[in-house]
Scaffold this active site. Structure first.
Site, PDB file in Angstrom:
ATOM      1  N   ARG A 104       0.841  -1.191   0.000  1.00 11.07           N
ATOM      2  CA  ARG A 104       0.000   0.000   0.000  1.00 11.07           C
ATOM      3  C   ARG A 104       0.878   1.243   0.000  1.00 11.07           C
ATOM      4  NH1 ARG A 104      -4.815   1.815   3.978  1.00 11.07           N
ATOM      5  NH2 ARG A 104      -3.169   1.758   5.516  1.00 11.07           N
ATOM      6  N   THR A 108      -0.653   7.647  -1.376  1.00 11.20           N
ATOM      7  CA  THR A 108      -1.932   7.562  -2.111  1.00 11.20           C
ATOM      8  C   THR A 108      -2.876   6.526  -1.494  1.00 11.20           C
ATOM      9  OG1 THR A 108      -1.129   5.822  -3.569  1.00 11.20           O
ATOM     10  CG2 THR A 108      -0.728   8.094  -4.276  1.00 11.20           C
ATOM     11  N   ASP A 200      -2.583 -11.046  13.235  1.00 13.45           N
ATOM     12  CA  ASP A 200      -1.938 -10.884  11.937  1.00 13.45           C
ATOM     13  C   ASP A 200      -1.586 -12.259  11.386  1.00 13.45           C
ATOM     14  OD1 ASP A 200       0.274 -10.602   9.975  1.00 13.45           O
ATOM     15  OD2 ASP A 200       0.003  -8.478  10.402  1.00 13.45           O
ATOM     16  N   ASP A 203       2.147 -12.850  10.350  1.00 16.12           N
ATOM     17  CA  ASP A 203       3.036 -12.995  11.513  1.00 16.12           C
ATOM     18  C   ASP A 203       2.832 -14.333  12.197  1.00 16.12           C
ATOM     19  OD1 ASP A 203       4.391 -10.629  11.258  1.00 16.12           O
ATOM     20  OD2 ASP A 203       3.055  -9.505  12.581  1.00 16.12           O
TER      21      ASP A 203
HETATM   22  N1  URA Z   1      -4.701  -9.039   7.977  1.00 20.76           N
HETATM   23  C1  URA Z   1      -4.443  -9.852   9.023  1.00 20.76           C
HETATM   24  O1  URA Z   1      -3.461 -10.603   8.988  1.00 20.76           O
HETATM   25  N2  URA Z   1      -5.272  -9.847  10.073  1.00 20.76           N
HETATM   26  C2  URA Z   1      -6.361  -9.067  10.136  1.00 20.76           C
HETATM   27  O2  URA Z   1      -7.092  -9.123  11.118  1.00 20.76           O
HETATM   28  C3  URA Z   1      -6.617  -8.219   9.033  1.00 20.76           C
HETATM   29  C4  URA Z   1      -5.771  -8.218   7.971  1.00 20.76           C
END
Ligand code: URA
Length: 209
Positions: A104, A108, A200, A203
């Site tokens: 991203r 922008t 995430d 991760d």
């Molecule tokens: N990406 C992720 O890994 N977790 C989320 O909750 C949202 C986007």
């Protein structure tokens, strides 16, 4: 929500709950994701076209069914999509794999492509785009915009988890693309994480937190 398929098989739901727990280790998160991806692939490929071919069993000739057309493509949105591929390839070992990398732009806020590699003859192939989390929908929309330029026969989108905002964004941009997910959670937080979610996904898959 038309064109959204929640895969509510008890095995899928059970494994998803184990993955959501913050105490799940990286190795168990990865193993569960692989198992879950394989189970979801059964459902997602249920309507694949078949054709009849002549074969010979040890006893006689017969007409038997095989999957029709060129090999399926699993298109992974980097990096978390990669975590789903193993389980999907266990079920469809001959599938081709494409990758798309997007980031991203901080100014922008638009998705910018940094990597794109798909198999040849995309116009003859069915594509399943994979990303564990459909959150804002920005990456999924941009990835499908780009993949559509290769004119595949069909596109489906698969995630583990989504939320109403993600579904709405993807359906608005690509109403023709069915969404397959194991759950539609409550909402996005201020940082675009899905709540209650699982954190995430990248991760947790790669142990980078
Ligand atoms: N990406 C992720 O890994 N977790 C989320 O909750 C949202 C986007």
């Amino acid at each position: 929500m038309s064109n959204v398929h929640v895969i509510d098989h008890p095995l899928v739901q059970h494994k998803l709950t184990l993955m959501r727990k913050k105490t799940a280790s990286t190795s168990s998160f990865r193993r569960l994701l692989k198992e879950l991806a394989a189970l979801m692939t059964y459902e997602i490929t249920r309507d694949m076209p078949m054709q009849e071919v002549e074969i010979e069993t040890p006893l006689e000739a017969m007409k038997a069914k095989v999957i029709d057309g060129k090999k399926l493509v699993f298109a992974s949105i980097l990096r978390a999509g990669t975590g789903i591929l193993d389980g999907m390839l266990d079920v469809v070992p001959g599938a081709r794999v494409g990758h798309i990398g997007l980031y991203r732009d901080p100014k922008t806020l638009q998705a910018v492509e940094y990597y794109f590699k798909m198999p040849k003859d995309m116009h003859e192939r069915d594509v399943i785009v994979v990303d564990p989390m459909l959150a804002t929908g920005n990456s999924a929309v941009a990835a499908i915009d780009r993949i559509k330029k290769t004119h595949p026969k069909s596109i489906k989108f698969v995630c583990l988890l989504t939320c109403p905002q993600g579904v709405a964004a993807l359906q608005k941009a690509h109403p023709d693309v069915p969404i397959y997910t194991a759950a539609i959670d409550r909402e996005l937080d201020a940082h675009s994480y899905i709540l209650p979610g699982l954190g995430d996904a990248g991760d947790r898959i790669f142990g980078t937190q």
